[in-house]
Design an enzyme around this catalytic site. Sequence first.
Site, PDB file in Angstrom:
ATOM      1  N   ASN A 100      -5.439   8.420  -3.341  1.00 41.33           N
ATOM      2  CA  ASN A 100      -4.934   7.038  -3.296  1.00 41.33           C
ATOM      3  C   ASN A 100      -4.337   6.717  -4.667  1.00 41.33           C
ATOM      4  O   ASN A 100      -5.067   6.464  -5.615  1.00 41.33           O
ATOM      5  CB  ASN A 100      -6.108   6.098  -2.967  1.00 41.33           C
ATOM      6  CG  ASN A 100      -5.717   4.630  -3.066  1.00 41.33           C
ATOM      7  OD1 ASN A 100      -4.540   4.293  -3.139  1.00 41.33           O
ATOM      8  ND2 ASN A 100      -6.721   3.753  -3.060  1.00 41.33           N
ATOM      9  N   TRP A 101      -3.013   6.740  -4.733  1.00 42.24           N
ATOM     10  CA  TRP A 101      -2.357   6.573  -6.031  1.00 42.24           C
ATOM     11  C   TRP A 101      -2.387   5.126  -6.520  1.00 42.24           C
ATOM     12  O   TRP A 101      -2.049   4.852  -7.668  1.00 42.24           O
ATOM     13  CB  TRP A 101      -0.902   7.033  -5.950  1.00 42.24           C
ATOM     14  CG  TRP A 101      -0.719   8.498  -5.704  1.00 42.24           C
ATOM     15  CD1 TRP A 101      -1.673   9.400  -5.304  1.00 42.24           C
ATOM     16  CD2 TRP A 101       0.489   9.236  -5.848  1.00 42.24           C
ATOM     17  NE1 TRP A 101      -1.117  10.651  -5.190  1.00 42.24           N
ATOM     18  CE2 TRP A 101       0.215  10.574  -5.517  1.00 42.24           C
ATOM     19  CE3 TRP A 101       1.798   8.896  -6.216  1.00 42.24           C
ATOM     20  CZ2 TRP A 101       1.187  11.570  -5.543  1.00 42.24           C
ATOM     21  CZ3 TRP A 101       2.762   9.881  -6.238  1.00 42.24           C
ATOM     22  CH2 TRP A 101       2.459  11.204  -5.911  1.00 42.24           C
ATOM     23  N   LYS A 102      -2.713   4.208  -5.621  1.00 41.98           N
ATOM     24  CA  LYS A 102      -2.671   2.774  -5.963  1.00 41.98           C
ATOM     25  C   LYS A 102      -1.283   2.432  -6.536  1.00 41.98           C
ATOM     26  O   LYS A 102      -0.302   3.059  -6.132  1.00 41.98           O
ATOM     27  CB  LYS A 102      -3.821   2.419  -6.910  1.00 41.98           C
ATOM     28  CG  LYS A 102      -5.176   2.913  -6.368  1.00 41.98           C
ATOM     29  CD  LYS A 102      -6.359   2.368  -7.080  1.00 41.98           C
ATOM     30  CE  LYS A 102      -7.628   2.933  -6.441  1.00 41.98           C
ATOM     31  NZ  LYS A 102      -8.844   2.394  -7.035  1.00 41.98           N
TER      32      LYS A 102
ATOM     33  N   HIS B 295      -8.865  -1.339   2.081  1.00 40.65           N
ATOM     34  CA  HIS B 295      -9.390  -0.932   0.771  1.00 40.65           C
ATOM     35  C   HIS B 295     -10.001  -2.149   0.076  1.00 40.65           C
ATOM     36  O   HIS B 295      -9.511  -3.266   0.214  1.00 40.65           O
ATOM     37  CB  HIS B 295      -8.261  -0.336  -0.076  1.00 40.65           C
ATOM     38  CG  HIS B 295      -8.767   0.303  -1.331  1.00 40.65           C
ATOM     39  ND1 HIS B 295      -9.085  -0.432  -2.454  1.00 40.65           N
ATOM     40  CD2 HIS B 295      -9.054   1.591  -1.624  1.00 40.65           C
ATOM     41  CE1 HIS B 295      -9.536   0.396  -3.385  1.00 40.65           C
ATOM     42  NE2 HIS B 295      -9.526   1.627  -2.907  1.00 40.65           N
TER      43      HIS B 295
ATOM     44  N   GLU C   7      -9.841  -3.197  -2.832  1.00 40.11           N
ATOM     45  CA  GLU C   7      -8.910  -3.973  -3.674  1.00 40.11           C
ATOM     46  C   GLU C   7      -8.077  -4.914  -2.811  1.00 40.11           C
ATOM     47  O   GLU C   7      -7.731  -6.022  -3.245  1.00 40.11           O
ATOM     48  CB  GLU C   7      -8.035  -3.022  -4.510  1.00 40.11           C
ATOM     49  CG  GLU C   7      -8.833  -2.424  -5.655  1.00 40.11           C
ATOM     50  CD  GLU C   7      -8.397  -1.030  -6.077  1.00 40.11           C
ATOM     51  OE1 GLU C   7      -7.266  -0.615  -5.782  1.00 40.11           O
ATOM     52  OE2 GLU C   7      -9.216  -0.344  -6.720  1.00 40.11           O
TER      53      GLU C   7
ATOM     54  N   GLU D 192     -16.791   3.492   0.492  1.00 38.38           N
ATOM     55  CA  GLU D 192     -16.465   3.301  -0.918  1.00 38.38           C
ATOM     56  C   GLU D 192     -17.270   2.137  -1.487  1.00 38.38           C
ATOM     57  O   GLU D 192     -16.851   0.977  -1.387  1.00 38.38           O
ATOM     58  CB  GLU D 192     -14.979   2.990  -1.078  1.00 38.38           C
ATOM     59  CG  GLU D 192     -14.058   4.107  -0.656  1.00 38.38           C
ATOM     60  CD  GLU D 192     -12.733   4.063  -1.426  1.00 38.38           C
ATOM     61  OE1 GLU D 192     -12.404   5.080  -2.043  1.00 38.38           O
ATOM     62  OE2 GLU D 192     -12.083   3.014  -1.445  1.00 38.38           O
TER      63      GLU D 192
ATOM     64  N   GLY E 123     -13.567   3.159  -9.649  1.00 41.65           N
ATOM     65  CA  GLY E 123     -12.946   3.010 -10.960  1.00 41.65           C
ATOM     66  C   GLY E 123     -13.930   2.790 -12.097  1.00 41.65           C
ATOM     67  O   GLY E 123     -13.528   2.414 -13.195  1.00 41.65           O
TER      68      GLY E 123
ATOM     69  N   SER F  12     -15.043   7.004  -7.887  1.00 44.37           N
ATOM     70  CA  SER F  12     -15.253   7.860  -9.058  1.00 44.37           C
ATOM     71  C   SER F  12     -15.500   9.333  -8.701  1.00 44.37           C
ATOM     72  O   SER F  12     -16.310  10.002  -9.339  1.00 44.37           O
ATOM     73  CB  SER F  12     -16.387   7.306  -9.935  1.00 44.37           C
ATOM     74  OG  SER F  12     -16.004   6.040 -10.460  1.00 44.37           O
TER      75      SER F  12
ATOM     76  N   GLY G  48      -9.270   8.166  -6.265  1.00 47.49           N
ATOM     77  CA  GLY G  48      -8.347   7.276  -6.969  1.00 47.49           C
ATOM     78  C   GLY G  48      -7.916   7.890  -8.290  1.00 47.49           C
ATOM     79  O   GLY G  48      -7.030   8.741  -8.347  1.00 47.49           O
ATOM     80  N   GLY G  49      -8.592   7.490  -9.378  1.00 46.88           N
ATOM     81  CA  GLY G  49      -8.205   7.921 -10.722  1.00 46.88           C
ATOM     82  C   GLY G  49      -7.957   9.420 -10.861  1.00 46.88           C
ATOM     83  O   GLY G  49      -6.963   9.834 -11.474  1.00 46.88           O
TER      84      GLY G  49
HETATM   85  P1  PGA Z   1     -11.599   5.855  -8.001  1.00 50.97           P
HETATM   86  O1  PGA Z   1     -10.932   5.014  -6.798  1.00 50.97           O
HETATM   87  O2  PGA Z   1     -11.630   7.291  -7.564  1.00 50.97           O
HETATM   88  O3  PGA Z   1     -10.675   5.630  -9.162  1.00 50.97           O
HETATM   89  O4  PGA Z   1     -12.958   5.292  -8.210  1.00 50.97           O
HETATM   90  C1  PGA Z   1     -11.236   5.307  -5.482  1.00 50.97           C
HETATM   91  C2  PGA Z   1     -10.536   4.343  -4.561  1.00 50.97           C
HETATM   92  O5  PGA Z   1     -10.367   3.181  -4.930  1.00 50.97           O
HETATM   93  O6  PGA Z   1     -10.153   4.707  -3.444  1.00 50.97           O
END
Ligand code: PGA
Length: 256
Positions: free
Chosen positions: A9-11, A96, A98, A168, A174, A214, A235-236
């Site tokens: 997930n590149w956001k 998600h 966010e 999640e 994050g 994470s 994500g990251g």
């Molecule tokens: P993260 O994000 O790996 O940076 O914790 C995961 C996500 O939001 O899908």
Amino acid sequence: MRTPLIVGNWKMNKTASEAAAFVRELTKKLPASSSIELVVAPPFTALESVRAALSPSSPIQLGAQNLFWADHGAYTGEISAPMLRDLGCRYVILGHSERRTLFGEQNEGIQKKLRAALTHGLRPILCIGESLAQRESGNTDSVLTQQLRGSLAGLDSLAMATIAIAYEPLWAIGTGKAATPDQAVTAHCTIRDVLAGTWSPAVANATRILYGGSVTPQNIHSLLKSEQIDGALVGGACLQVDSFATIATIAESIGV
Ligand code: PGA
């Protein structure tokens, strides 16, 4: 047997040209054979360039990070399922945290988005998870149950067959503080119990449940070792070629 699924997930990261260069590099570093499914979900603006950078036989599939439930019309700033299909998307991340916390998305709207995705042949990855306060007050199970039932209400077993769930926990996203494998497995078992009780044991058994929050090259092995964890939403650590390629390679080697 559930095919492992690793999703990046590149956001809101990478321009269209950065994205194309990234997937070209990533392609070189992936394991030759693939018994897992690998998906990248760039921003909408990079879908076209990523698609063009991938060969038709690429093991990397394209996903989107969101959609709007109507097919077309007066919805300024929104993107529909047919538009995503036309760009070659196979998957779409929905609900998600966010989107829920920053943009006010709720289960009812997520349910409409899921239906739009299914109508147009996109495979939804439904994200659910509890906050730290909800966990500490002992409400994790009820939050997960409510999010599952609220978002998936009314879907039949056929529809459920194309949906993946991503667990999640908000406190892990994050933060560098991933859930322990035990914590993730406990939540995944709760999710599978809800699926079994609301649909059927067969649906529960067939549904892929990913862990997200994470995930790194360092912890992916211990997470995927459990047969309850069918993949990861990253994500990251998906924003660097080496770390995402390593995660994919480890997932491949475990075969989950
Ligand atoms: P993260 O994000 O790996 O940076 O914790 C995961 C996500 O939001 O899908």
